[in-house]
Motif scaffolding. Structure first.
Motif, PDB file in Angstrom:
ATOM      1  N   TYR A 244     -82.263  48.691 -24.676  1.00  0.00           N
ATOM      2  CA  TYR A 244     -81.089  48.981 -24.948  1.00  0.00           C
ATOM      3  C   TYR A 244     -80.793  50.540 -24.904  1.00  0.00           C
ATOM      4  N   GLY A 245     -81.724  51.461 -25.094  1.00  0.00           N
ATOM      5  CA  GLY A 245     -81.683  52.689 -24.647  1.00  0.00           C
ATOM      6  C   GLY A 245     -81.144  52.848 -23.262  1.00  0.00           C
ATOM      7  N   PHE A 246     -81.730  52.148 -22.415  1.00  0.00           N
ATOM      8  CA  PHE A 246     -81.411  52.255 -20.935  1.00  0.00           C
ATOM      9  C   PHE A 246     -80.033  51.607 -20.682  1.00  0.00           C
ATOM     10  N   MET A 247     -79.704  50.499 -21.384  1.00  0.00           N
ATOM     11  CA  MET A 247     -78.377  49.992 -21.068  1.00  0.00           C
ATOM     12  C   MET A 247     -77.039  50.949 -21.656  1.00  0.00           C
ATOM     13  N   LEU A 248     -77.490  51.706 -22.765  1.00  0.00           N
ATOM     14  CA  LEU A 248     -76.414  52.594 -23.310  1.00  0.00           C
ATOM     15  C   LEU A 248     -76.303  53.882 -22.497  1.00  0.00           C
ATOM     16  N   THR A 253     -72.551  56.397 -18.366  1.00  0.00           N
ATOM     17  CA  THR A 253     -72.197  56.622 -16.945  1.00  0.00           C
ATOM     18  C   THR A 253     -71.039  56.062 -16.457  1.00  0.00           C
ATOM     19  N   CYS A 254     -71.010  54.607 -16.839  1.00  0.00           N
ATOM     20  CA  CYS A 254     -69.752  53.721 -16.547  1.00  0.00           C
ATOM     21  C   CYS A 254     -68.673  54.099 -17.065  1.00  0.00           C
ATOM     22  N   VAL A 255     -68.642  54.737 -18.378  1.00  0.00           N
ATOM     23  CA  VAL A 255     -67.275  55.071 -19.107  1.00  0.00           C
ATOM     24  C   VAL A 255     -67.081  56.430 -18.582  1.00  0.00           C
ATOM     25  N   ALA A 256     -68.086  57.398 -18.526  1.00  0.00           N
ATOM     26  CA  ALA A 256     -67.630  58.621 -17.852  1.00  0.00           C
ATOM     27  C   ALA A 256     -67.038  58.460 -16.199  1.00  0.00           C
ATOM     28  N   THR A 257     -67.397  57.537 -15.607  1.00  0.00           N
ATOM     29  CA  THR A 257     -66.722  57.261 -14.268  1.00  0.00           C
ATOM     30  C   THR A 257     -65.312  56.693 -14.333  1.00  0.00           C
ATOM     31  N   LEU A 274     -66.726  59.289 -26.320  1.00  0.00           N
ATOM     32  CA  LEU A 274     -67.566  58.206 -25.899  1.00  0.00           C
ATOM     33  C   LEU A 274     -68.582  58.448 -24.913  1.00  0.00           C
ATOM     34  N   PRO A 275     -68.610  58.708 -24.023  1.00  0.00           N
ATOM     35  CA  PRO A 275     -69.489  58.991 -22.871  1.00  0.00           C
ATOM     36  C   PRO A 275     -70.756  59.801 -23.697  1.00  0.00           C
ATOM     37  N   VAL A 276     -70.441  60.688 -24.110  1.00  0.00           N
ATOM     38  CA  VAL A 276     -71.569  61.549 -24.877  1.00  0.00           C
ATOM     39  C   VAL A 276     -72.235  61.026 -25.958  1.00  0.00           C
ATOM     40  N   LEU A 277     -71.583  60.028 -26.844  1.00  0.00           N
ATOM     41  CA  LEU A 277     -72.064  59.435 -28.099  1.00  0.00           C
ATOM     42  C   LEU A 277     -72.862  58.210 -27.405  1.00  0.00           C
ATOM     43  N   ALA A 281     -77.087  58.207 -27.888  1.00  0.00           N
ATOM     44  CA  ALA A 281     -77.726  57.089 -28.541  1.00  0.00           C
ATOM     45  C   ALA A 281     -78.638  56.490 -27.491  1.00  0.00           C
ATOM     46  N   GLY A 282     -78.275  56.439 -26.082  1.00  0.00           N
ATOM     47  CA  GLY A 282     -79.280  55.906 -25.489  1.00  0.00           C
ATOM     48  C   GLY A 282     -80.546  56.667 -25.069  1.00  0.00           C
ATOM     49  N   GLY A 283     -80.165  58.048 -25.160  1.00  0.00           N
ATOM     50  CA  GLY A 283     -81.157  58.879 -24.882  1.00  0.00           C
ATOM     51  C   GLY A 283     -82.494  58.987 -26.000  1.00  0.00           C
TER      52      GLY A 283
END
Length: 389
Positions: A244-248, A253-257, A274-277, A281-283
């Protein structure tokens, strides 16, 4: 050099038209077939996971059956500790180890392009770190040559160092090629299985089992065995954090796009965006999860899997850890003079991760998901072993 479009067409043709792959059974595959014959007579572990109910639907275990069952195995270790025929018994039944060896052979045999299958056996920790370091060094030297490595802070704007279009094209192409290679390989695996018609119910069940990591709960739901007979859910939890970290991070990346192309909002984005949050969380998940999996990998008993694959396992774990650590460091220091250097290091690591995705440990999740889907389809069909009176 072939274009991405040409490679995509070639991959699609291979996936849709080629005949099922057939080879003579290897010693590792023969060992799984031998063990399954013994297990099929005993059936003590029938309720442990999906492998044993699927096994009972067969009297013989050909190459396709062995590949299917091996990829269905989650290597929880419960059957090894429960087995009365496990080493040092003369039958030497070790399901997790035998199936781990066959899983590797599966990835090699179904790899696309075919010649790249050997990379699975060479994609170890040293190669992963060398590739990441080499790519990062190349980017650092390129920036130094252009004079952009030691520029004043760019107010957090990565695109002042590397143009957005160049980054999007380069990383998009590498990621797409990796997904195509994995997709063709899994398609070859699927064609050799002939599972029957898909249904919404089967797809739903398989999706639930994949997302919940159901079979990492062990034979009785108490968890996996790792270093000894003790059960623990730690492996399941660390896999959840990693996945789920990878998916977040991917969602970030998708939201930033979408922000960039649809909303015309360009980076850098504020910490509350949202992209940073999603990325933070994913990181964090990609730090905690792989760190835990590395700890378990070091402690794990050698009989619980194929020790020869540990370099590949640790190489993938190391790239995930370095990706998350460098990404979080970049976020924290993006408005300092260290930003350009950290950006080059982070991009080099991410590129190494993308390049090794189709030929490393990442493949096990894709093949295992396909095996779970096949089982969800197969269990809803009449068994060939049922004979009408």
């Amino acid at each position: 050099m072939q274009s991405l479009e040409a490679l995509t067409r070639e991959a699609s043709a291979l996936a849709s038209n080629e005949a099922p792959i057939t080879f003579a059974m290897t010693p590792a595959e023969g060992e799984v077939s031998r063990i399954m014959q013994i297990c099929n007579a005993c059936r003590y572990c029938e309720g442990f996971c999906a492998v044993f109910p699927a096994m009972t639907r067969r009297l013989e275990f050909g190459r396709a059956d062995v590949h299917f069952l091996s990829n269905l195995c989650h290597n929880c270790g419960a059957c090894l500790h429960a087995c009365q025929y496990a080493p040092p018994h003369e039958f030497a039944v070790n399901v997790p180890k035998a199936m781990a060896q066959v899983r590797m052979q599966t990835y090699v045999d179904y790899a696309w392009p075919a010649g790249f299958g050997a990379l699975y056996k060479r994609n170890g920790l040293t190669l992963a770190l060398a590739l990441a370091g080499g790519l990062a060094l190349f980017l650092i030297l390129t920036m130094a040559f252009k004079g952009s490595l030691f520029l004043p802070p760019h107010a957090g704007s990565f695109y002042a160092v590397f143009p957005h279009t160049a980054l999007a094209l380069l990383f998009g192409m590498v990621f797409m090629l990796s997904m195509i290679a994995l997709g063709v390989g899994v398609r070859r695996f699927w064609r050799n299985q002939d599972p029957g018609a898909l249904s919404g119910v089967a797809i739903g069940e398989a999706t639930h089992n994949v997302l919940s990591l159901r079979y990492l709960g062990g034979g009785h739901g108490e968890g996996c065995n790792n270093a000894d007979d003790a059960f623990s859910l730690a492996r399941r939890y660390f896999h959840h954090l990693t996945f789920y970290g990878f998916m977040l991070c991917f969602a970030s990346t998708c939201v930033a796009t979408l922000y960039h192309y649809l909303l015309k909002i360009e980076a850098p984005y504020p910490l509350s965006s949202l992209p940073v949050l999603l990325g933070v969380a994913g990181g964090i998940g990609l730090l905690a999860g792989p760190a835990g999996l590395c700890w378990l990998n070091v402690k794990r008993h050698p009989q619980h899997g194929d020790s020869a694959q540990k370099p590949m396992d640790r190489g993938f774990i190391a790239l995930l850890l370095l990706t998350s650590a460098s990404g979080l460091a970049l976020l924290m220091l993006r408005e300092t003079s260290m930003m350009a250097l950290l950006l080059a290091i982070h991009l080099g690591i991410v590129m190494a991760l993308f390049l090794t995705l189709p030929y490393g440990k990442f493949a096990h999740g894709i093949y295992r998901s396909a095996a779970l889907l096949k089982w969800a389809v197969e269990k809803r069909q009449p068994s060939e072993l049922l004979v009408e009176d």
